[in-house]
Design a protein around this motif. Structure first.
Motif, PDB file in Angstrom:
ATOM      1  N   LEU A  79       0.008  -9.331 -12.568  1.00 55.72           N
ATOM      2  CA  LEU A  79       0.124  -8.764 -13.799  1.00 55.72           C
ATOM      3  C   LEU A  79       1.601  -7.510 -13.291  1.00 55.72           C
ATOM      4  O   LEU A  79       1.386  -7.858 -12.104  1.00 55.72           O
ATOM      5  CB  LEU A  79      -1.054  -7.871 -13.470  1.00 55.72           C
ATOM      6  CG  LEU A  79      -2.506  -9.048 -13.993  1.00 55.72           C
ATOM      7  CD1 LEU A  79      -3.616  -7.649 -14.459  1.00 55.72           C
ATOM      8  CD2 LEU A  79      -2.421  -9.588 -15.479  1.00 55.72           C
ATOM      9  N   HIS A  80       1.957  -7.015 -14.113  1.00 54.42           N
ATOM     10  CA  HIS A  80       3.081  -6.290 -14.336  1.00 54.42           C
ATOM     11  C   HIS A  80       2.036  -5.003 -13.727  1.00 54.42           C
ATOM     12  O   HIS A  80       1.652  -4.627 -14.630  1.00 54.42           O
ATOM     13  CB  HIS A  80       3.589  -6.181 -15.624  1.00 54.42           C
ATOM     14  CG  HIS A  80       5.608  -5.526 -14.643  1.00 54.42           C
ATOM     15  ND1 HIS A  80       6.535  -5.685 -14.319  1.00 54.42           N
ATOM     16  CD2 HIS A  80       4.918  -4.025 -15.084  1.00 54.42           C
ATOM     17  CE1 HIS A  80       7.423  -4.306 -14.932  1.00 54.42           C
ATOM     18  NE2 HIS A  80       6.184  -3.144 -14.845  1.00 54.42           N
ATOM     19  N   TYR A  81       2.402  -4.328 -12.535  1.00 49.28           N
ATOM     20  CA  TYR A  81       1.711  -3.610 -12.264  1.00 49.28           C
ATOM     21  C   TYR A  81       2.950  -2.236 -11.838  1.00 49.28           C
ATOM     22  O   TYR A  81       4.154  -2.490 -11.157  1.00 49.28           O
ATOM     23  CB  TYR A  81       0.755  -3.295 -10.911  1.00 49.28           C
ATOM     24  CG  TYR A  81      -0.136  -4.427 -10.441  1.00 49.28           C
ATOM     25  CD1 TYR A  81      -1.332  -3.550 -11.380  1.00 49.28           C
ATOM     26  CD2 TYR A  81      -0.234  -5.759 -10.380  1.00 49.28           C
ATOM     27  CE1 TYR A  81      -2.204  -4.755 -11.304  1.00 49.28           C
ATOM     28  CE2 TYR A  81      -0.973  -6.751 -10.544  1.00 49.28           C
ATOM     29  CZ  TYR A  81      -2.009  -6.272 -10.608  1.00 49.28           C
ATOM     30  OH  TYR A  81      -3.319  -6.714 -10.546  1.00 49.28           O
ATOM     31  N   ASN A  82       2.983  -1.112 -12.573  1.00 51.58           N
ATOM     32  CA  ASN A  82       3.938  -0.181 -13.281  1.00 51.58           C
ATOM     33  C   ASN A  82       4.301   0.200 -11.816  1.00 51.58           C
ATOM     34  O   ASN A  82       3.333   0.304 -11.000  1.00 51.58           O
ATOM     35  CB  ASN A  82       3.735   0.802 -13.723  1.00 51.58           C
ATOM     36  CG  ASN A  82       3.690   0.333 -15.108  1.00 51.58           C
ATOM     37  OD1 ASN A  82       4.922  -0.184 -15.936  1.00 51.58           O
ATOM     38  ND2 ASN A  82       3.147   1.036 -15.730  1.00 51.58           N
ATOM     39  N   CYS A  83       5.999   0.344 -11.648  1.00 54.44           N
ATOM     40  CA  CYS A  83       6.596   1.668 -10.630  1.00 54.44           C
ATOM     41  C   CYS A  83       6.784  -0.077  -9.577  1.00 54.44           C
ATOM     42  O   CYS A  83       8.198  -1.020  -9.429  1.00 54.44           O
ATOM     43  CB  CYS A  83       5.870   2.257 -10.037  1.00 54.44           C
ATOM     44  SG  CYS A  83       5.553   3.575 -11.026  1.00 54.44           S
ATOM     45  N   SER A  84       6.044   0.057  -8.695  1.00 54.64           N
ATOM     46  CA  SER A  84       6.205  -0.711  -7.878  1.00 54.64           C
ATOM     47  C   SER A  84       4.928  -0.713  -6.739  1.00 54.64           C
ATOM     48  O   SER A  84       3.438  -0.257  -7.326  1.00 54.64           O
ATOM     49  CB  SER A  84       7.229  -0.386  -6.585  1.00 54.64           C
ATOM     50  OG  SER A  84       6.865   0.461  -5.874  1.00 54.64           O
ATOM     51  N   SER A  85       4.831  -1.957  -5.800  1.00 48.04           N
ATOM     52  CA  SER A  85       3.397  -2.011  -5.637  1.00 48.04           C
ATOM     53  C   SER A  85       3.846  -2.793  -3.685  1.00 48.04           C
ATOM     54  O   SER A  85       5.165  -2.504  -3.077  1.00 48.04           O
ATOM     55  CB  SER A  85       2.554  -3.413  -5.550  1.00 48.04           C
ATOM     56  OG  SER A  85       2.719  -2.671  -7.045  1.00 48.04           O
ATOM     57  N   PHE A  86       3.152  -2.523  -3.026  1.00 42.93           N
ATOM     58  CA  PHE A  86       3.042  -3.538  -1.536  1.00 42.93           C
ATOM     59  C   PHE A  86       2.311  -4.442  -1.351  1.00 42.93           C
ATOM     60  O   PHE A  86       1.020  -3.901  -1.942  1.00 42.93           O
ATOM     61  CB  PHE A  86       3.601  -2.725  -0.185  1.00 42.93           C
ATOM     62  CG  PHE A  86       1.787  -1.085  -0.436  1.00 42.93           C
ATOM     63  CD1 PHE A  86       1.688  -1.675   0.316  1.00 42.93           C
ATOM     64  CD2 PHE A  86       2.062  -0.033  -0.580  1.00 42.93           C
ATOM     65  CE1 PHE A  86       0.515  -0.318   1.058  1.00 42.93           C
ATOM     66  CE2 PHE A  86       1.213   0.575  -0.536  1.00 42.93           C
ATOM     67  CZ  PHE A  86      -0.433   0.585   0.191  1.00 42.93           C
TER      68      PHE A  86
END
Length: 119
Positions: A79-86
């Motif tokens: 899914l498009h998780y806002n901002c950024s992820s790691f």
């Protein structure tokens, strides 16, 4: 790189959270993170993007890698998780993913936690 731990900071594409910011703050965040990650034995940082819309001003200050075939997206961030992820992936296949906005402190807390990374 057989025993390396991969540390992937993932940009899901342009959204309200990651479509602004000064070049110097983006450069500082990622350069500082990469420097700290590289200080850890056998840790390799990558900054990966889904698509480069909105990244044009930052491409010259940070080394970005495209998520060809959306491999990282499909495996860890469907899914498009806002901002950024790691995601942190150990050589034995164990991984920890953090979806959505995160602070540098959260990233390094996970990196320093054997309990979280040994699940």
């Amino acid at each position: 790189m057989d025993e390396s731990t991969l540390v992937i900071q993932y940009n899901p594409g342009k959204d309200r959270c990651n479509s602004s910011g000064s070049i110097s703050s983006v450069k500082s965040k990622y350069k500082t993170n990469n420097r700290k990650i590289l200080r850890k034995d056998n840790h390799v940082p990558f900054i990966i993007y889904k698509n480069d819309e909105g990244l044009e001003p930052y491409k010259k200050v940070v080394k970005w890698y495209e998520d060809y075939n959306q491999t990282i997206e499909k495996l860890f961030f469907p899914l498009h998780y806002n901002c950024s992820s790691f995601v942190i992936i150990k050589s034995n296949g164990a991984y920890f993913s953090y979806k959505g906005a995160y602070s540098n402190n959260q990233l390094f807390t996970v990196l320093g936690s054997d309990e979280l990374l040994n699940k």
